[in-house]
Design a protein around this motif. Structure first.
Motif, short mmCIF file in Angstrom:
data_model
loop_
_atom_site.label_atom_id
_atom_site.label_comp_id
_atom_site.label_asym_id
_atom_site.label_seq_id
_atom_site.Cartn_x
_atom_site.Cartn_y
_atom_site.Cartn_z
N ALA A 1 3.07 50.52 -4.59
CA ALA A 1 4.01 49.85 -5.50
C ALA A 1 4.77 48.75 -4.76
O ALA A 1 4.96 47.65 -5.29
N LEU A 2 5.22 49.04 -3.55
CA LEU A 2 5.95 48.05 -2.75
C LEU A 2 5.07 46.82 -2.49
O LEU A 2 5.50 45.68 -2.69
N VAL A 3 3.84 47.05 -2.09
CA VAL A 3 2.94 45.94 -1.76
C VAL A 3 2.58 45.14 -3.00
O VAL A 3 2.71 43.91 -3.03
N PHE A 4 2.13 45.81 -4.07
CA PHE A 4 1.60 45.09 -5.22
C PHE A 4 2.64 44.67 -6.25
O PHE A 4 2.40 43.77 -7.04
N ALA A 5 3.80 45.31 -6.25
CA ALA A 5 4.82 44.95 -7.23
C ALA A 5 5.91 44.06 -6.65
O ALA A 5 6.64 43.42 -7.39
N TRP A 6 6.00 44.02 -5.32
CA TRP A 6 7.07 43.20 -4.74
C TRP A 6 6.57 42.26 -3.65
O TRP A 6 6.73 41.05 -3.76
N LEU B 1 3.33 35.35 -2.81
CA LEU B 1 2.62 34.29 -3.53
C LEU B 1 3.58 33.25 -4.10
O LEU B 1 3.30 32.06 -4.07
N ASP B 2 4.72 33.71 -4.59
CA ASP B 2 5.73 32.76 -5.08
C ASP B 2 6.25 31.88 -3.95
O ASP B 2 6.45 30.68 -4.13
N LEU B 3 6.49 32.47 -2.78
CA LEU B 3 6.96 31.69 -1.64
C LEU B 3 5.93 30.67 -1.18
O LEU B 3 6.26 29.54 -0.83
N ILE B 4 4.65 31.05 -1.20
CA ILE B 4 3.58 30.12 -0.83
C ILE B 4 3.53 28.96 -1.83
O ILE B 4 3.40 27.80 -1.42
N ARG B 5 3.66 29.25 -3.11
CA ARG B 5 3.65 28.20 -4.13
C ARG B 5 4.83 27.24 -3.98
O ARG B 5 4.74 26.07 -4.31
N LEU B 6 5.97 27.77 -3.51
CA LEU B 6 7.17 26.94 -3.35
C LEU B 6 7.18 26.16 -2.04
O LEU B 6 8.01 25.28 -1.86
N TRP B 7 6.29 26.50 -1.12
CA TRP B 7 6.28 25.86 0.19
C TRP B 7 5.97 24.37 0.00
O TRP B 7 5.01 24.03 -0.67
N PRO B 8 6.73 23.51 0.66
CA PRO B 8 6.52 22.05 0.45
C PRO B 8 5.24 21.53 1.04
O PRO B 8 4.60 21.97 1.85
#
Length: 175
Positions: free
Chosen positions: A157-162, A168-175
């Motif tokens: 749950a920790l790995v797949f839910a958080w 992935l969100d942090l990678i998408r936000l990376w400039p």
């Protein structure tokens, strides 16, 4: 009939969570969302609102502590006829009350009322959510009885839910 034994710390947590719900409802009812966020009034309301946001997760954890306890007598019949029935009936009654309020008192059109009936009125989100958790309780109870299996489940749950979604969100936000 056996006397139910109270668990004091759960009662105290419940009381603190109830006070949190009251605080959230009071702060947000004072036009919290319509105020200038730079004003002192908004800052004070935001402080109390933010300080109280723990209450819904605490109620969820209290339910988990009770329902997942292996000593708690929870049959399928009791789960559906007692607990889920109460939630579903309460949800439907309040949905109808709010739909009636919007239609008759506020003069909303039937399309708006139908959206509320199909969806949910703002703060009723908790009832379908807790009903969903109650529905998965029979699947989670065997996990709660076996510590290693529970630890494995919590790790997943920790790995797949958080971790994974956040990463992935942090990678998408990376400039």
């Amino acid at each position: 009939m056996a006397h139910k034994q109270r668990v004091a710390y759960l009662d105290y947590l419940r009381l603190v969570a109830i006070l949190g719900v009251i605080t959230i409802h009071v702060t947000t009812s004072l036009n919290f969302y319509r105020q200038d966020y730079a004003s002192l009034n908004w800052q004070i309301l935001n402080f109390w609102d933010g300080l109280s946001r723990f209450c819904a997760p605490v109620f969820i954890m209290i339910s988990g502590a009770i329902f997942l306890n292996p000593d708690f007598d929870l049959s399928w019949e009791k789960l559906f006829k007692k607990y889920l029935r109460r939630i579903v009936v309460s949800y439907l009654i309040w949905q109808l009350i709010y739909c009636g309020w919007y239609y008759f008192a506020k003069g909303s059109d039937l399309v708006t009322v139908a959206k509320f009936l199909i969806g949910s009125y703002d703060h009723l989100w908790y009832l379908p959510m807790i009903a969903g958790l109650y529905l998965v309780t029979p699947l989670l109870r065997p996990l709660a009885r076996r510590r290693r299996l529970l630890e494995y489940y919590l790790l997943l749950a920790l790995v797949f839910a958080w971790l994974l979604p956040t990463g992935l969100d942090l990678i998408r936000l990376w400039p």
